[in-house]
Design an enzyme around this catalytic site. Sequence first.
Site, PDB file in Angstrom:
ATOM      1  CE  LYS A  82      41.562  47.333  47.126  1.00 58.61           C
ATOM      2  NZ  LYS A  82      40.219  47.780  47.532  1.00 58.61           N
ATOM      3  CB  SER A 157      37.974  47.405  44.345  1.00 59.55           C
ATOM      4  OG  SER A 157      38.244  47.975  45.625  1.00 59.55           O
ATOM      5  CB  SER A 181      36.162  47.589  48.019  1.00 59.97           C
ATOM      6  OG  SER A 181      35.712  48.005  46.770  1.00 59.97           O
TER       7      SER A 181
HETATM    8  N1  GLN Z   1      31.874  48.947  44.087  1.00 61.42           N
HETATM    9  C1  GLN Z   1      32.005  50.251  44.626  1.00 61.42           C
HETATM   10  C2  GLN Z   1      32.564  51.161  43.578  1.00 61.42           C
HETATM   11  O1  GLN Z   1      32.749  50.725  42.513  1.00 61.42           O
HETATM   12  C3  GLN Z   1      32.860  50.238  45.859  1.00 61.42           C
HETATM   13  C4  GLN Z   1      34.291  50.239  45.604  1.00 61.42           C
HETATM   14  C5  GLN Z   1      35.112  50.300  46.856  1.00 61.42           C
HETATM   15  O2  GLN Z   1      34.614  50.086  47.965  1.00 61.42           O
HETATM   16  N2  GLN Z   1      36.388  50.618  46.676  1.00 61.42           N
HETATM   17  O3  GLN Z   1      32.808  52.299  43.796  1.00 61.42           O
END
Ligand code: GLN
Length: 492
Positions: A82, A157, A181
């Site tokens: 990532k 994400s 994410s």
């Molecule tokens: N969807 C969540 C957010 O928007 C989690 C994002 C994440 O785990 N980086 O914050």
Amino acid sequence: MTIEEIKTLSALEIGRAIREGRTSSQEVTRAMLDLIKEKNADVNAYTYVAEEEAMAQAKQADEDIQAGKLTGDLAGVPIAIKDNICTKGMITSCGSKMLYNFLPPYDATVIRKLRDAGMVILGKTNMDEFAMGSTTETSYYGPTLNPWGEDRVPGGSSGGSAAAVAADLATVSLGSDTGGSIRQPASFCGVTGLKPTYGTVSRYGLVAFASSLDQIGPIGRDVNDVAAVYNLICGIDEKDQTSTETKQLDLEAVKNFDVKGMKIGLPEEYFGEGIEKDVKDVVMQAVKFYEDHGATVETFPMPIVDYAIPTYYIIACAEACSNLSRYDGIKYGYRPDGVDDLMELYIRSRSEGFGMEVKRRIMLGNFVLSSGYYDAYYNKALQAKALIKKAFDEAFEKYDVVIGPVAPTTALKCGESLSDPLKMYLGDICTVLINIVGLPAISVPAGFDSKGLPVGMQLIGKHYSEQTLCGAAAAFQRENDCHRRHADKEVK
Ligand code: GLN
């Protein structure tokens, strides 16, 4: 070995084939790079393909394996990373214009460990900007599409890391999970993703979003691969003061785990309003699997779930606005031309370098931390955090594992949640609590909805219970083949 063969093998199988001389790291890496060349334009899973670096690393791995210097399970196996995990000499953009030119002068601890184990870095995967989002649509580098339906988001994400595995453009990858994410994109893309216990994997070199919630973890086709990658990256690190000592997983025990006698809890609120019927049905089928194999499953109330979203978004945004204050156009990344004074430099760098979602969160974070609202919001969220911890402590007095969906829906249509951030935030209801209290959880492909899109189930355990979680997931995968199905065909 042919590309078709390589595509169907797990990372552990590829590792074994390399060690036994049936293929080489160079052959596998070349095949993966060719697949990426052919298909990445369709899914946009990678923002950077490290062709030269990967081939050089594979050559070195082959030499070291031959010389007996590298003997591990995954030596020579390629992996995707990532793009918020620092890789020396490879752009780490975090899905943002702000870091479009950021070349880290060092490797994150997890990267150093993967390199030491002889894993080959294929490239960097697309993500929501600064990991803020659930769809990989907020990336400055364009959205990633879901290999199961290209009008669908891959989740986020870590959408690039999950889509890369689902599209056969990597066998395993690393993601990061601040509020879901790793688990949610794994669920949307039909792959397996582990969010480890907070502290078991070093965050050194992970671009910070919300430091008390962020955790790096593996994504793969099956839980055995995920557990093997976890073993490589876990452990205490003097460079991350929140890291802790942890035991390696016993991979044989994971593989042969028996769920008989296990106690499993099912929080009522995870199956409440807003959850799609298909998702519920698939998860209940998985629950039945555990019952049929000798586990006891019991429903229990967990009313604190109602506070999950506000608590998470207050804490995450508060930490994010502080973490992101370092991007000022001076020390890192994007700096606009033709600026006359310091204030203009700050304003223009941040206005032009950050996208909408990041700006929204910086503003929310500053609001909840401002003197007039600190007690009403930030302190309240910390109180709720204490209650969430208590609720899980009580649950784990009774149950070995808590089971539920990963997300209330399967992969959404592209664009569907972008116009409605609140709707997007609500989709995090099943994942965020886990980060707030630092628990481990795993997302396991459990079936498909009526549209043919993958549905994941989530297993949540007490701190440091990765062995049990991975074991319970492996027991399911031994007798179910949905994790073997790929976007357009059966692979095995
Ligand atoms: N969807 C969540 C957010 O928007 C989690 C994002 C994440 O785990 N980086 O914050």
